[in-house]
Design a protein around this motif. Structure first.
Motif, short mmCIF file in Angstrom:
data_model
loop_
_atom_site.label_atom_id
_atom_site.label_comp_id
_atom_site.label_asym_id
_atom_site.label_seq_id
_atom_site.Cartn_x
_atom_site.Cartn_y
_atom_site.Cartn_z
N ALA A 181 3.64 6.07 -5.44
CA ALA A 181 3.36 6.25 -6.86
C ALA A 181 2.31 7.35 -7.07
O ALA A 181 2.41 8.14 -8.01
N HIS A 182 1.33 7.40 -6.18
CA HIS A 182 0.30 8.44 -6.28
C HIS A 182 0.90 9.82 -6.12
O HIS A 182 0.59 10.75 -6.87
N ARG A 183 1.79 9.94 -5.12
CA ARG A 183 2.45 11.24 -4.93
C ARG A 183 3.30 11.60 -6.13
O ARG A 183 3.43 12.76 -6.48
N ARG A 202 1.92 2.07 -3.46
CA ARG A 202 0.86 2.78 -4.20
C ARG A 202 0.81 4.25 -3.80
O ARG A 202 0.60 5.14 -4.64
N GLN A 203 0.98 4.52 -2.51
CA GLN A 203 0.95 5.91 -2.04
C GLN A 203 2.10 6.72 -2.64
O GLN A 203 1.92 7.87 -3.05
N GLU A 224 3.40 17.60 -4.91
CA GLU A 224 3.13 16.99 -3.61
C GLU A 224 4.37 16.24 -3.17
O GLU A 224 4.97 15.47 -3.92
N ASP A 276 0.83 -1.21 0.00
CA ASP A 276 0.00 0.00 0.00
C ASP A 276 0.86 1.25 0.00
O ASP A 276 0.54 2.25 -0.64
N ARG A 277 2.01 1.19 0.69
CA ARG A 277 2.92 2.34 0.69
C ARG A 277 3.48 2.58 -0.71
O ARG A 277 3.71 3.71 -1.12
N ARG A 325 2.61 11.07 -9.16
CA ARG A 325 1.77 11.61 -10.24
C ARG A 325 1.50 13.09 -10.03
O ARG A 325 1.29 13.83 -10.98
N ASN A 326 1.49 13.52 -8.77
CA ASN A 326 1.31 14.94 -8.47
C ASN A 326 2.69 15.52 -8.14
O ASN A 326 3.21 15.34 -7.05
N GLN A 327 3.29 16.20 -9.09
CA GLN A 327 4.66 16.69 -8.93
C GLN A 327 4.79 17.78 -7.88
O GLN A 327 5.90 18.09 -7.44
#
Length: 301
Positions: free
Chosen positions: A82-84, A79-80, A90, A76-77, A86-88
């Motif tokens: 990777a999500h961050r 994924r987190q 953040e 899960d970390r 995507r938002n440059q």
């Protein structure tokens, strides 16, 4: 072994019944049962003791399920992260800055950056240009604010603003109250400079031809603030960047004398690696500097 199978055994261990575990995992009971049995066969151990309508973890099953839960947390970390990614804008940004810029620019930069990228805190490394160049090359900082010229293979720069130099003299000095001064009037006999290795020292020496390179220790300081105190005490005069002469750094014990046009200055720029994966973060930094309304900085458009 798959993450799905690990989720199944964790759910079954927590729910205690195949029916509730299957419902929690949004699959049919036979699907969950077959998957867990397949995992047991793959591992070569029995994880659960099956009873009528109830299951119980075996000793080895408790250990496997505990490890599976940790593995799911780590996944899960991932994924987190990777999500961050995507938002440059953040996540933290490692920013280098040279000593003669950092204390004067950063307070205003941080305020304006929060308007543009509130979720991008700065981890700041204040150092000399040569050290920041190495850190930039090795990825220890993401970007650096420094003075041009600056050339490093694989690194690009973007000018931010021009900062004029000004002469500072102590109270009672003959130049106190003077409207302007020519750069060749700055006498090497009483000028205070930063110690060797600082790029601002070199820029001052280039701007004022009367200053020779044969300086004695008593006319050198480790920082702009040390030199400002030496000037205020009456030990000599100096040349400082305009950004270091604004409040709260100004003092009544020194007077500021502008240079005659064209006044010597330095061009401040942002540097970053060509392959840096957060170009929007770089753009946000540039925009944040552009928002600073400081008459000491002549923004490069």
């Amino acid at each position: 072994m798959t993450l799905t199978e690990l989720r199944y055994i964790v759910a079954l261990a927590q729910e205690g019944r195949f029916s509730r575990a299957a419902e929690r995992c949004s699959v049919s009971q036979p699907t969950l049962s077959v998957a867990i049995q397949r995992l047991e066969e793959d591992l070569g151990v029995i994880l659960f003791e099956r009873g009528k309508g109830q299951v119980t973890l075996t000793d080895v099953g408790e250990q496997v399920v505990a490890q599976a839960a940790r593995a799911l947390e780590e996944a899960d970390r991932v994924r987190q992260i990777a999500h961050r990614g995507r938002n440059q804008l953040e996540g933290g940004l490692k920013l280098g800055v040279i000593h003669t810029i950092g204390p004067y620019l950063l307070p205003e930069l941080i305020v304006s950056l929060r308007q543009i990228a509130p979720d991008m805190p700065l981890a700041i490394e204040e150092n000399m240009t040569a050290t920041l160049a190495d850190m930039l090359r090795h990825g220890e900082v993401d970007a650096a604010i420094l003075a041009l010229p600056f050339e490093l293979p694989g690194v690009v720069t973007r000018p931010l603003y021009d900062e004029p130099f000004k002469v500072v003299v102590p109270q009672g000095h003959p130049w106190q109250g003077k409207q302007e001064i020519a750069s060749d009037e700055v006498d090497a006999e009483e000028v205070l400079l930063l110690k060797a290795g600082n790029c601002f020292r070199d820029q001052v020496m280039d701007a004022c031809p009367q200053i020779s390179g044969s300086d004695t220790e008593v006319r050198q300081g480790h920082s702009i603030e040390t030199i400002r105190c030496m000037v205020a005490s009456g030990f000599g005069l100096s040349v400082l960047p305009a950004g270091a002469l604004c409040k709260p750094y100004s003092t009544d014990l020194i007077s500021v004398v502008p240079f005659k046009a064209p006044a010597p200055s330095r061009r401040v720029a942002l540097a970053w690696r060509v392959g840096f994966t957060r170009p929007k973060a770089v753009e946000a930094l540039c925009q944040a500097v552009g928002l600073i309304d400081n008459p000491s900085y002549l923004h490069v458009r």
